[in-house]
Design a protein around this motif. Structure first.
Motif, PDB file in Angstrom:
ATOM      1  N   ILE A  35       0.876  -1.166   0.000  1.00 52.93           N
ATOM      2  CA  ILE A  35       0.000   0.000   0.000  1.00 52.93           C
ATOM      3  C   ILE A  35       0.915   1.218   0.000  1.00 52.93           C
ATOM      4  O   ILE A  35       1.773   1.348   0.859  1.00 52.93           O
ATOM      5  CB  ILE A  35      -0.911   0.016   1.237  1.00 52.93           C
ATOM      6  N   VAL A  36       0.757   2.097  -0.961  1.00 52.37           N
ATOM      7  CA  VAL A  36       1.743   3.161  -1.172  1.00 52.37           C
ATOM      8  C   VAL A  36       1.157   4.529  -0.832  1.00 52.37           C
ATOM      9  O   VAL A  36       0.526   5.167  -1.667  1.00 52.37           O
ATOM     10  CB  VAL A  36       2.245   3.170  -2.629  1.00 52.37           C
ATOM     11  N   PRO A  37       1.350   5.009   0.398  1.00 50.61           N
ATOM     12  CA  PRO A  37       0.955   6.357   0.737  1.00 50.61           C
ATOM     13  C   PRO A  37       2.091   7.332   0.448  1.00 50.61           C
ATOM     14  O   PRO A  37       3.205   6.908   0.148  1.00 50.61           O
ATOM     15  CB  PRO A  37       0.696   6.263   2.244  1.00 50.61           C
ATOM     16  N   ALA A  38       1.838   8.610   0.529  1.00 49.95           N
ATOM     17  CA  ALA A  38       2.884   9.605   0.275  1.00 49.95           C
ATOM     18  C   ALA A  38       2.993  10.559   1.448  1.00 49.95           C
ATOM     19  O   ALA A  38       1.991  10.938   2.044  1.00 49.95           O
ATOM     20  CB  ALA A  38       2.573  10.381  -0.995  1.00 49.95           C
ATOM     21  N   LEU A  39       4.220  10.923   1.780  1.00 48.93           N
ATOM     22  CA  LEU A  39       4.471  11.905   2.815  1.00 48.93           C
ATOM     23  C   LEU A  39       5.103  13.135   2.175  1.00 48.93           C
ATOM     24  O   LEU A  39       6.021  13.003   1.367  1.00 48.93           O
ATOM     25  CB  LEU A  39       5.409  11.343   3.890  1.00 48.93           C
ATOM     26  N   GLY A  40       4.614  14.306   2.529  1.00 46.95           N
ATOM     27  CA  GLY A  40       5.159  15.521   1.935  1.00 46.95           C
ATOM     28  C   GLY A  40       6.197  16.180   2.831  1.00 46.95           C
ATOM     29  O   GLY A  40       6.021  16.297   4.043  1.00 46.95           O
ATOM     30  N   TRP A  41       7.286  16.594   2.239  1.00 46.03           N
ATOM     31  CA  TRP A  41       8.321  17.345   2.942  1.00 46.03           C
ATOM     32  C   TRP A  41       8.235  18.795   2.494  1.00 46.03           C
ATOM     33  O   TRP A  41       8.323  19.096   1.306  1.00 46.03           O
ATOM     34  CB  TRP A  41       9.714  16.786   2.611  1.00 46.03           C
ATOM     35  N   GLY A  42       8.090  19.698   3.441  1.00 45.09           N
ATOM     36  CA  GLY A  42       7.921  21.102   3.091  1.00 45.09           C
ATOM     37  C   GLY A  42       9.245  21.844   2.966  1.00 45.09           C
ATOM     38  O   GLY A  42      10.151  21.680   3.784  1.00 45.09           O
ATOM     39  N   PHE A  43       9.371  22.658   1.899  1.00 42.67           N
ATOM     40  CA  PHE A  43      10.529  23.529   1.705  1.00 42.67           C
ATOM     41  C   PHE A  43      10.032  24.951   1.488  1.00 42.67           C
ATOM     42  O   PHE A  43       8.900  25.167   1.033  1.00 42.67           O
ATOM     43  CB  PHE A  43      11.348  23.093   0.477  1.00 42.67           C
ATOM     44  N   ARG A  44      10.857  25.902   1.791  1.00 38.50           N
ATOM     45  CA  ARG A  44      10.473  27.297   1.528  1.00 38.50           C
ATOM     46  C   ARG A  44      10.335  27.504   0.026  1.00 38.50           C
ATOM     47  O   ARG A  44      10.980  26.831  -0.780  1.00 38.50           O
ATOM     48  CB  ARG A  44      11.510  28.252   2.112  1.00 38.50           C
ATOM     49  N   LYS A  45       9.507  28.419  -0.336  1.00 36.35           N
ATOM     50  CA  LYS A  45       9.233  28.685  -1.741  1.00 36.35           C
ATOM     51  C   LYS A  45      10.514  29.118  -2.457  1.00 36.35           C
ATOM     52  O   LYS A  45      11.241  29.990  -2.000  1.00 36.35           O
ATOM     53  CB  LYS A  45       8.166  29.772  -1.873  1.00 36.35           C
ATOM     54  N   GLY A  46      10.794  28.464  -3.587  1.00 32.31           N
ATOM     55  CA  GLY A  46      11.971  28.812  -4.367  1.00 32.31           C
ATOM     56  C   GLY A  46      13.259  28.163  -3.897  1.00 32.31           C
ATOM     57  O   GLY A  46      14.341  28.510  -4.395  1.00 32.31           O
ATOM     58  N   ALA A  47      13.185  27.210  -2.958  1.00 33.77           N
ATOM     59  CA  ALA A  47      14.391  26.547  -2.462  1.00 33.77           C
ATOM     60  C   ALA A  47      15.114  25.847  -3.613  1.00 33.77           C
ATOM     61  O   ALA A  47      14.518  25.041  -4.322  1.00 33.77           O
ATOM     62  CB  ALA A  47      14.032  25.534  -1.387  1.00 33.77           C
ATOM     63  N   PRO A  48      16.402  26.152  -3.832  1.00 24.69           N
ATOM     64  CA  PRO A  48      17.119  25.602  -4.985  1.00 24.69           C
ATOM     65  C   PRO A  48      17.447  24.114  -4.864  1.00 24.69           C
ATOM     66  O   PRO A  48      17.756  23.462  -5.858  1.00 24.69           O
ATOM     67  CB  PRO A  48      18.412  26.426  -5.011  1.00 24.69           C
TER      68      PRO A  48
END
Length: 207
Positions: free
Chosen positions: A130-143
């Motif tokens: 079963i394949v769930p997804a976890l999101g990692w947050g970055f600041r907008k425009g992070a290179p």
């Protein structure tokens, strides 16, 4: 947003082998190995339970809303149980416990495996991803967002992340079993020393 994929492999654990290795080579088992959910639901008088930590979020939705007949039956007749209680019920017979692969391997490896690597449990060959997804947050425009996302995908697709997890689990099991072995040796030494002291006291009192 960086997305990391996690695979949750549900395993069926059943008492496949209870006697010694020699007995299994000479005596046919009472029940065939349980490798699929279909095998499980087709057994008469058999019960099963899910790891209580597993029945949340996407896993719960997957089981509850599935159109597969076997999964529907599994969900309909299941009970919610802790891993410790589930494995004890498995040992009593006619019961299977469903949980994640790494979790059950760890529990069986640390608590139910002897020094020769023998265990009374049979773990199914078939697993269900079963394949769930976890999101990692970055600041907008992070290179560094795209390079990190690409690297994680490469590690997952190549199987390295899975291999690393397996190695960590194996190392942890080995360390815990070694700690338990040393504790048992210390307890035995203390018991032997206590018995020797008691014998000396008896000898002195008789003389």
């Amino acid at each position: 947003m960086l997305v990391a994929w996690w695979l949750i492999a549900g395993l069926l654990i059943s008492t496949g082998f209870k006697s010694s290795l020699v007995a299994h080579l000479t005596v046919e088992g009472k029940t065939p190995p349980i490798d699929t959910l279909g095998d499980l639901v087709n057994l008469d008088g058999w019960k099963w339970g899910f790891d209580d930590r597993l029945l949340t979020g996407l896993v719960l939705i997957y089981l509850r809303d599935s159109t597969d007949k076997d999964i529907q039956e599994i969900y309909k007749r299941h009970e919610k149980i802790t891993p410790e209680e589930g494995l004890k019920k498995v040992l009593k017979g006619r019961y299977s416990f469903l949980s994640t692969k790494d979790r059950v391997i760890y529990l069986i490896g640390t608590q139910y495996t002897d020094e020769y690597g023998q265990s009374p449990f049979y773990i199914s060959k078939q697993s269900y991803n079963i394949v769930p997804a976890l999101g990692w947050g970055f600041r907008k425009g992070a290179p560094f967002r795209r390079p990190i996302s690409k690297l994680i995908c490469q590690l997952t697709e190549s199987g390295l992340s899975h291999r690393w997890v397996n190695e960590l689990v194996t190392i942890n099991i080995r360390q815990i079993r070694e700690t338990i072995r040393k504790q048992e040796q210390q307890q035995q030494q203390q018991q032997d020393s206590k018995e020797v002291n008691q014998m000396e006291e008896v000898t002195v009192s008789r003389s």
